[in-house]
Design an enzyme around this catalytic site. Structure first.
Site, mmCIF file in Angstrom:
data_model
loop_
_atom_site.group_PDB
_atom_site.id
_atom_site.type_symbol
_atom_site.label_atom_id
_atom_site.label_comp_id
_atom_site.label_asym_id
_atom_site.label_seq_id
_atom_site.Cartn_x
_atom_site.Cartn_y
_atom_site.Cartn_z
ATOM 1 C CB CYS A 1 -0.922 -0.063 1.220
ATOM 2 S SG CYS A 1 -1.949 1.376 1.457
ATOM 3 C CG HIS A 2 -0.061 4.973 -2.199
ATOM 4 N ND1 HIS A 2 0.778 5.821 -2.872
ATOM 5 C CD2 HIS A 2 -0.817 4.371 -3.121
ATOM 6 C CE1 HIS A 2 0.521 5.748 -4.157
ATOM 7 N NE2 HIS A 2 -0.446 4.871 -4.335
ATOM 8 C CB THR A 3 1.142 3.948 4.466
ATOM 9 O OG1 THR A 3 -0.174 4.173 4.140
ATOM 10 C CG2 THR A 3 1.490 4.798 5.610
ATOM 11 C CG HIS B 1 -0.462 -0.981 6.333
ATOM 12 N ND1 HIS B 1 0.467 -0.560 5.427
ATOM 13 C CD2 HIS B 1 -1.645 -0.502 5.892
ATOM 14 C CE1 HIS B 1 -0.115 0.139 4.485
ATOM 15 N NE2 HIS B 1 -1.414 0.184 4.732
ATOM 16 C CD GLU B 2 -3.880 -3.641 1.412
ATOM 17 O OE1 GLU B 2 -4.476 -2.551 1.425
ATOM 18 O OE2 GLU B 2 -3.320 -4.069 0.385
ATOM 19 C CB CYS C 1 -8.710 -1.794 23.284
ATOM 20 S SG CYS C 1 -9.410 -0.258 23.953
ATOM 21 C CB CYS D 1 -9.307 3.197 24.955
ATOM 22 S SG CYS D 1 -9.879 3.403 23.251
ATOM 23 C CB CYS E 1 -13.094 1.568 22.115
ATOM 24 S SG CYS E 1 -11.749 1.065 21.005
ATOM 25 C CB CYS F 1 -8.522 1.813 19.371
ATOM 26 S SG CYS F 1 -7.921 0.944 20.830
ATOM 27 N NE ARG G 1 -3.078 8.806 18.730
ATOM 28 C CZ ARG G 1 -2.412 9.847 19.203
ATOM 29 N NH1 ARG G 1 -1.976 9.843 20.453
ATOM 30 N NH2 ARG G 1 -2.176 10.881 18.440
ATOM 31 C CB CYS H 1 -5.071 -1.160 4.148
ATOM 32 S SG CYS H 1 -4.933 0.644 4.041
ATOM 33 N NE ARG I 1 -3.511 -2.201 -1.964
ATOM 34 C CZ ARG I 1 -3.597 -0.898 -1.733
ATOM 35 N NH1 ARG I 1 -3.315 -0.017 -2.669
ATOM 36 N NH2 ARG I 1 -3.978 -0.463 -0.549
HETATM 37 P P1 NAD Z 1 -3.305 5.086 -6.185
HETATM 38 O O1 NAD Z 1 -2.002 5.640 -6.568
HETATM 39 O O2 NAD Z 1 -3.619 3.665 -6.531
HETATM 40 O O3 NAD Z 1 -4.467 5.998 -6.808
HETATM 41 C C1 NAD Z 1 -4.415 7.377 -6.889
HETATM 42 C C2 NAD Z 1 -5.173 7.808 -8.163
HETATM 43 O O4 NAD Z 1 -5.306 9.225 -8.157
HETATM 44 C C3 NAD Z 1 -4.439 7.417 -9.451
HETATM 45 O O5 NAD Z 1 -5.317 6.726 -10.315
HETATM 46 C C4 NAD Z 1 -4.048 8.767 -10.041
HETATM 47 O O6 NAD Z 1 -4.058 8.769 -11.474
HETATM 48 C C5 NAD Z 1 -5.120 9.687 -9.477
HETATM 49 N N1 NAD Z 1 -4.752 11.098 -9.419
HETATM 50 C C6 NAD Z 1 -3.545 11.641 -9.111
HETATM 51 N N2 NAD Z 1 -3.602 12.975 -9.187
HETATM 52 C C7 NAD Z 1 -4.874 13.311 -9.515
HETATM 53 C C8 NAD Z 1 -5.536 14.539 -9.745
HETATM 54 N N3 NAD Z 1 -4.907 15.705 -9.628
HETATM 55 N N4 NAD Z 1 -6.845 14.508 -10.065
HETATM 56 C C9 NAD Z 1 -7.488 13.320 -10.183
HETATM 57 N N5 NAD Z 1 -6.900 12.125 -10.006
HETATM 58 C C10 NAD Z 1 -5.604 12.123 -9.671
HETATM 59 O O7 NAD Z 1 -3.455 5.281 -4.608
HETATM 60 P P2 NAD Z 1 -4.471 4.556 -3.596
HETATM 61 O O8 NAD Z 1 -3.894 3.272 -3.145
HETATM 62 O O9 NAD Z 1 -5.820 4.540 -4.198
HETATM 63 O O10 NAD Z 1 -4.422 5.559 -2.350
HETATM 64 C C11 NAD Z 1 -4.972 6.848 -2.451
HETATM 65 C C12 NAD Z 1 -4.710 7.658 -1.196
HETATM 66 O O11 NAD Z 1 -5.428 7.109 -0.096
HETATM 67 C C13 NAD Z 1 -3.247 7.688 -0.750
HETATM 68 O O12 NAD Z 1 -2.955 9.024 -0.366
HETATM 69 C C14 NAD Z 1 -3.236 6.774 0.445
HETATM 70 O O13 NAD Z 1 -2.179 7.071 1.335
HETATM 71 C C15 NAD Z 1 -4.587 7.073 1.033
HETATM 72 N N6 NAD Z 1 -5.113 6.092 2.008
HETATM 73 C C16 NAD Z 1 -5.744 6.581 3.116
HETATM 74 C C17 NAD Z 1 -6.279 5.738 4.068
HETATM 75 C C18 NAD Z 1 -7.029 6.281 5.247
HETATM 76 O O14 NAD Z 1 -7.339 5.511 6.164
HETATM 77 N N7 NAD Z 1 -7.369 7.563 5.285
HETATM 78 C C19 NAD Z 1 -6.134 4.349 3.916
HETATM 79 C C20 NAD Z 1 -5.506 3.872 2.770
HETATM 80 C C21 NAD Z 1 -4.985 4.743 1.816
HETATM 81 C C1 022 Z 2 -3.085 3.340 5.374
HETATM 82 N N1 022 Z 2 -3.035 4.676 5.529
HETATM 83 C C2 022 Z 2 -2.691 5.220 4.338
HETATM 84 C C3 022 Z 2 -2.525 4.205 3.466
HETATM 85 N N2 022 Z 2 -2.775 3.047 4.114
HETATM 86 C C4 022 Z 2 -3.301 5.357 6.692
HETATM 87 C C5 022 Z 2 -2.334 6.179 7.233
HETATM 88 C C6 022 Z 2 -2.610 6.894 8.392
HETATM 89 C C7 022 Z 2 -3.841 6.781 9.015
HETATM 90 C C8 022 Z 2 -4.793 5.931 8.473
HETATM 91 C C9 022 Z 2 -4.523 5.223 7.308
HETATM 92 C C10 022 Z 2 -4.135 7.544 10.164
HETATM 93 C C11 022 Z 2 -5.137 8.488 10.272
HETATM 94 C C12 022 Z 2 -5.083 9.015 11.543
HETATM 95 C C13 022 Z 2 -4.057 8.383 12.197
HETATM 96 N N3 022 Z 2 -3.450 7.496 11.361
HETATM 97 C C14 022 Z 2 -3.676 8.655 13.601
HETATM 98 C C15 022 Z 2 -4.354 7.704 14.501
HETATM 99 C C16 022 Z 2 -4.209 8.134 15.951
HETATM 100 O O1 022 Z 2 -3.354 8.976 16.244
HETATM 101 O O2 022 Z 2 -4.966 7.618 16.765
HETATM 102 C C17 022 Z 2 -2.372 6.682 11.699
HETATM 103 C C18 022 Z 2 -2.569 5.343 12.024
HETATM 104 C C19 022 Z 2 -1.473 4.515 12.373
HETATM 105 C C20 022 Z 2 -0.191 5.053 12.405
HETATM 106 C C21 022 Z 2 -0.004 6.376 12.075
HETATM 107 C C22 022 Z 2 -1.085 7.188 11.721
HETATM 108 C C23 022 Z 2 0.964 4.174 12.797
HETATM 109 O O3 022 Z 2 0.786 3.063 13.236
HETATM 110 N N4 022 Z 2 2.185 4.618 12.649
HETATM 111 C C24 022 Z 2 -3.933 4.720 12.009
HETATM 112 ZN ZN ZN Z 3 -2.768 1.104 3.470
#
Ligand code: NAD
Ligand code: 022
Ligand code: ZN
Length: 375
Positions: A40-42, A62-63, A92, A95, A98, A106, A110, A169, A370
């Protein structure tokens, strides 16, 4: 014991696959044999060195999905042989967070999780006596890993590891953002920005929720058939509309007598802060909700005119799709087994652990949706 793992030795360097030492589970912990893990991206963000909190040497990933092979003292909720998905957002159930029922974040472990350590402040991984850090409490780029029992979801053993690892994830984040965070209702209109591994899951979540109009926005035309495959009804490439994106989307979503336009729900799945602003402003005056899923680079900020919020638009964010892991992840596995959601077509590469760096190369090249490592 010994286990094979892909170790992140330093920022910007490829992962090194090697044998490392793993201590057994202590009180409240479980030993998992990881059977499959997504990339995954992270993981890439941390490996690149762009993550200011990144620690080295560490075992990323993480996935995952795997089997419980041993449990430490006091473990009551899982046993040897259980199939589980590791949770980077644990649950948990004790906390204040939760118990609040208002968040899935949770707080029980953390601090230590962020420090790359188990809840007792130590690491289970080492190599030649040198400590190796855990990552997001999961470290699934290792054939065996140790997690707190509150950070594993017990799932249906009929489900194949190499696809359900994605529920750890991407799948849960995308579908959860629709169901838990936005609470999208039947007949809604929605815009999804970024049709990658997250955006496509938002799209299938919207289809599941019964949304009428599902507009996908991506700068890459190759994503159009992907979006359509999971329920997208309209595709917009911002580079090809010959004008500003927000008014274009507002016009496309005009419905009803007032003809105001704007989507009921918008989702940023890019991590680009300019896109986050467009997503907010493309949501409907008075009630539009815009959900930030993408994780932006360190130090980035978002901006809009306060008027956008004063006129009733709502900006929200979501971590892990607002899912409570031990409760919600097993349900998503069951939805997959029942055919309510699809995962298999999104897994565009299967690799061995030795080939893991190829998965990062494919991510850099924007190839596929993926990649999954199967142990
Ligand atoms: P990815 O690279 O597979 O997909 C991103 C898409 O965005 C690509 O298709 C790309 O062409 C498109 N894109 C880029 N710039 C753009 C623009 N300006 N306008 C429109 N489209 C554009 O990535 P992903 O795996 O789908 O992850 C996406 C994001 O989600 C990442 O930032 C990732 O870290 C985040 N994420 C967040 C969480 C969370 O819990 N909040 C969990 C997982 C992933
Ligand atoms: C997963 N992420 C992006 C791609 N795949 C992702 C990254 C960060 C978070 C969630 C998903 C996130 C959002 C908010 C937080 N995190 C903070 C949570 C908190 O402070 O309670 C986050 C998480 C884990 C970690 C860091 C940031 C870590 O384990 N290092 C859920
Ligand atoms: Zn992820």
């Amino acid at each position: 014991m010994k286990t094979r793992a892909a170790v992140a030795v330093a920022a910007g360097k490829p992962l090194e696959v090697m044998e490392v030492d793993l201590d057994g589970p202590r009180a409240g912990e479980v030993l998992i044999e990881v059977k499959a893990t997504g990339i995954c991206h992270t993981d890439e963000f941390t490996l690149s060195g762009a993550d200011p909190e990144g620690l080295f040497p560490s075992i990323l990933g993480h996935e995952g999905a795997g089997i419980v092979v041993d449990v430490g003292p006091g473990v009551t909720t899982v046993q040897k042989g259980d199939h589980v998905i590791p949770l980077y957002t644990p649950e948990c159930r004790q906390c204040p967070s939760c118990l609040s029922r208002k968040t899935n974040l949770c707080t029980a472990i953390r601090t230590t999780q962020g420090q790359g350590l188990m809840p007792d402040g130590t690491s289970r991984f080492s190599c030649n006596g040198e400590r190796i850090f855990h990552y997001m409490g999961c470290s699934t780029f290792s054939n065996f890993t140790v997690l707190p029992e509150t950070a594993v979801a017990k799932v249906n053993p009929d489900a194949p590891f190499e696809t359900i690892c994605y529920i750890g994830c991407g799948v849960t984040t995308g579908i959860g953002a629709v169901i838990n965070t936005a609470k999208v209702e039947q007949g809604a209109t929605a815009v999804v920005f970024g049709l990658g591994g997250i955006g496509l899951n938002v799209i299938q979540g919207l289809r599941l929720a019964g949304a009428d109009m599902i507009i996908g926005v991506d700068v890459n035309n190759a994503k159009k058939p992907w979006g359509e495959r999971f329920g997208m009804t309209h595709f917009v490439n911002p580079k090809e509309i010959g004008g500003d994106l927000v008014p274009y989307l507002v016009n496309l979503t005009k419905r009803g007598a007032d003809q105001i336009g704007g989507a009921d729900y918008t989702f940023d799945c890019t991590g680009n802060t300019t896109v986050m602003r467009q997503a907010l402003e493309a949501s409907h005056r008075g009630w539009g909700q815009s959900i930030v899923i993408g994780v932006a680079g360190a130090g980035q900020e978002i901006a809009t005119r306060p008027f956008q919020l004063v006129t009733g638009r709502v900006w929200k964010g979501t971590a892990f799709g607002g899912a409570r892991g031990r409760t919600d992840v097993p349900k998503i596995v069951d939805w997959y087994l029942a055919g309510k959601i699809e995962i298999d077509p999104m897994i565009t590469a299967k690799l061995t652990l030795d080939e893991i760096n190829k998965g990062f190369d494919m991510m850099h090249a924007g190839e596929g949706i993926r990649s999954v490592v199967v142990y």
